[in-house]
Design an enzyme around this catalytic site. Structure first.
Site, mmCIF file in Angstrom:
data_model
loop_
_atom_site.group_PDB
_atom_site.id
_atom_site.type_symbol
_atom_site.label_atom_id
_atom_site.label_comp_id
_atom_site.label_asym_id
_atom_site.label_seq_id
_atom_site.Cartn_x
_atom_site.Cartn_y
_atom_site.Cartn_z
ATOM 1 C CG HIS A 1 -1.907 1.159 1.216
ATOM 2 N ND1 HIS A 1 -3.271 0.974 1.297
ATOM 3 C CD2 HIS A 1 -1.723 2.502 1.148
ATOM 4 C CE1 HIS A 1 -3.879 2.161 1.287
ATOM 5 N NE2 HIS A 1 -2.942 3.106 1.200
ATOM 6 C CD GLU B 1 -6.273 7.769 5.634
ATOM 7 O OE1 GLU B 1 -5.110 8.156 5.855
ATOM 8 O OE2 GLU B 1 -6.722 7.576 4.482
ATOM 9 C CG HIS C 1 -7.436 4.702 0.451
ATOM 10 N ND1 HIS C 1 -6.942 3.956 -0.593
ATOM 11 C CD2 HIS C 1 -6.385 5.444 0.919
ATOM 12 C CE1 HIS C 1 -5.668 4.240 -0.760
ATOM 13 N NE2 HIS C 1 -5.301 5.131 0.145
ATOM 14 C CG HIS D 1 -0.655 6.813 -1.856
ATOM 15 N ND1 HIS D 1 -1.892 6.954 -2.454
ATOM 16 C CD2 HIS D 1 -0.872 6.186 -0.667
ATOM 17 C CE1 HIS D 1 -2.825 6.462 -1.650
ATOM 18 N NE2 HIS D 1 -2.236 5.983 -0.562
ATOM 19 C CG ASP E 1 -0.479 5.411 3.460
ATOM 20 O OD1 ASP E 1 -0.893 5.338 2.288
ATOM 21 O OD2 ASP E 1 -1.146 5.930 4.372
ATOM 22 C CE LYS F 1 -2.419 11.303 -2.598
ATOM 23 N NZ LYS F 1 -2.995 10.032 -3.082
#
Length: 437
Positions: A80, A234, A231, A82, A331, A85
């Site tokens: 998991h 959260e 997701h 990103h 993450d 980003k």
């Protein structure tokens, strides 16, 4: 190359003798484990693990590197992340460290900067770091609001092909599920996901449309042969129960693909009986859960001038005890959702042990960045040590858990198909041209 504590033989056939292995990640080892660690000799031949033998019993004629009880792990699975980003902090940070602050900053940065060249540059930088740390499997979520889905998935497919001999890459679409009401957009996104052999994802939230959204998503995934990675919850709001709704939807629709839920923070804010009912449904539905301890601790329960009251993570031990497949992952990396990180699973594991209290004992803890993580990604051939598998290994001087978890293991050695790789990390200055100094 970075400093390493040892140099294995540059030979087609050699032995890592007197090694200490995480028993949970090893198949076919007959030694007696102590706190989840077992001793063995590993015979490596033509890039594969040829034998796992009792310590000191490997044939004497073979070239040897004496591990002196140092640990040998399989390469890591980080499922998991990103990558799209990553490393935008210098360009758009998070003004207050909150979830909404991160969401707003990323939205501005994405709309302003995320062309193909920008995404590719930062993605490649992240992969070079992960590879140097010893990662062989990564799943990334890709922000997919229009028109970004047309850009990032094309870049990802190209990068996946370029890196196929180093890191196995997977991607899941990440978009607000409210956007599903735009039928043309959703149909285009599904086609892109299907054509690039990726996963459907999305951000769930409590709403009157949640049941329709989940039923539509799962039916679409089933019709297109896609797995799902969402997701989920959260937030610190105990009223957020989309994890329960997802489990009910999986059972209601008879969905047989893989479903993964990340975060699930609100589960830890609910009454025990409420949480238990959800956990039982998650187990029955066969949903896998990924906790992101570093990012969740960073974002959750952050209020001005107040010390946080909870750790921000899900009920990891309770899920595991119920038979739910669980793992941890990196993450975000140096972006508004998490200001730090380097896609180093050793750091993730070390922090997970502390934040989630996976210790005392540590018998099976290693699975959360190896076997369990790889299984969630549908790659049971990765994240483990077994005869016949590639000798994709990470070697450490640490002999026992206290040594392993007390230092960053910067002197580790990474083998890919039995050969030592260059562990030099990319210089952050390389990103100055896209994110600034």
């Amino acid at each position: 190359m970075t400093y390493s504590f040892m140099s294995p033989p540059n030979s087609a056939r050699f032995v890592l003798s007197h090694a200490t292995l995480p028993d949970i990640a090893v198949a076919g080892c007959e030694g007696v484990a102590a706190e989840g660690l077992v001793k063995a000799d590993l015979v490596i031949e033509d890039g594969l693990i040829a034998a796992i033998l009792p310590p000191g019993s490997a044939p004497q004629e073979l070239a040897k590197s004496d591990m002196r009880d140092g640990m040998v792990w399989p390469c890591f699975a980080d499922v998991h992340t990103h990558l799209d980003k990553g490393h935008i902090w210098a360009r758009n940070s998070n003004p207050d460290g909150t979830f909404m602050g991160a969401l707003n900053s990323v939205g501005i940065d994405r709309a302003t900067h995320w062309n193909a060249a920008d995404v590719r540059k930062r993605m490649e930088f992240s992969l070079r770091s992960a590879y140097a740390h010893g990662t062989s499997l990564i799943r990334t979520h890709l922000d997919s609001p229009a028109p970004q889905h047309r850009i990032s998935f094309e870049v990802f497919a190209e990068v996946r092909d370029a890196w196929k001999d180093k890191i196995a890459l997977q991607a899941a679409a990440l978009f607000p599920m409210d956007d599903m009401v735009n039928e043309a957009y959703f149909a285009e996104l599904v086609k892109i996901v299907r054509d690039t052999s990726c996963l459907l994802g999305g951000v769930t939230k409590m709403s009157a449309d949640l049941t329709w959204q989940l039923d539509t998503l799962l039916k679409t995934a089933a019709d297109n042969g896609l797995d799902v990675d969402l997701h989920v919850d959260e937030t610190d709001d105990p009223g957020a129960e989309t994890l329960k709704a997802i489990a009910e939807a999986v059972l209601r629709n008879g969905f047989t693909g893989k479903v993964t839920a990340g975060h699930c923070c609100s589960l830890a804010r609910q009454d025990n009986e409420v949480a238990k009912r959800t956990i039982d449904l998650v187990q029955k539905a066969g949903i896998s859960i990924i906790s992101l301890p570093m990012c969740n601790m960073y974002l959750q329960d952050r209020y001005p001038d107040r010390t946080p009251r909870w750790r921000g993570v899900t009920l990891f031990k309770e899920l595991d005890a119920a038979g739910v497949l669980t793992a941890v992952a990196s993450d975000n990396t140096r972006d508004p959702f998490y200001a730090y990180g380097d896609l180093d699973p050793v750091e993730v594991f070390r922090e997970a042990v502390r934040i989630l209290q996976l210790d005392h004992p540590l018998d099976s803890a290693a699975r959360v960045v190896t076997t369990s993580a790889a299984d969630i990604a549908g790659r049971p051939d990765m994240g483990r040590i077994a005869v016949g598998l590639p000798a994709d290994l990470v070697l450490f001087s640490a002999r026992r858990w206290s040594e392993f978890l007390s230092r960053p293991q910067a002197d580790r050695v990474v083998l890919r198909r039995g050969k030592v790789i260059d562990r030099s990390l990319p210089d952050y200055r390389e990103l100055d041209s896209v994110v600034g100094a």
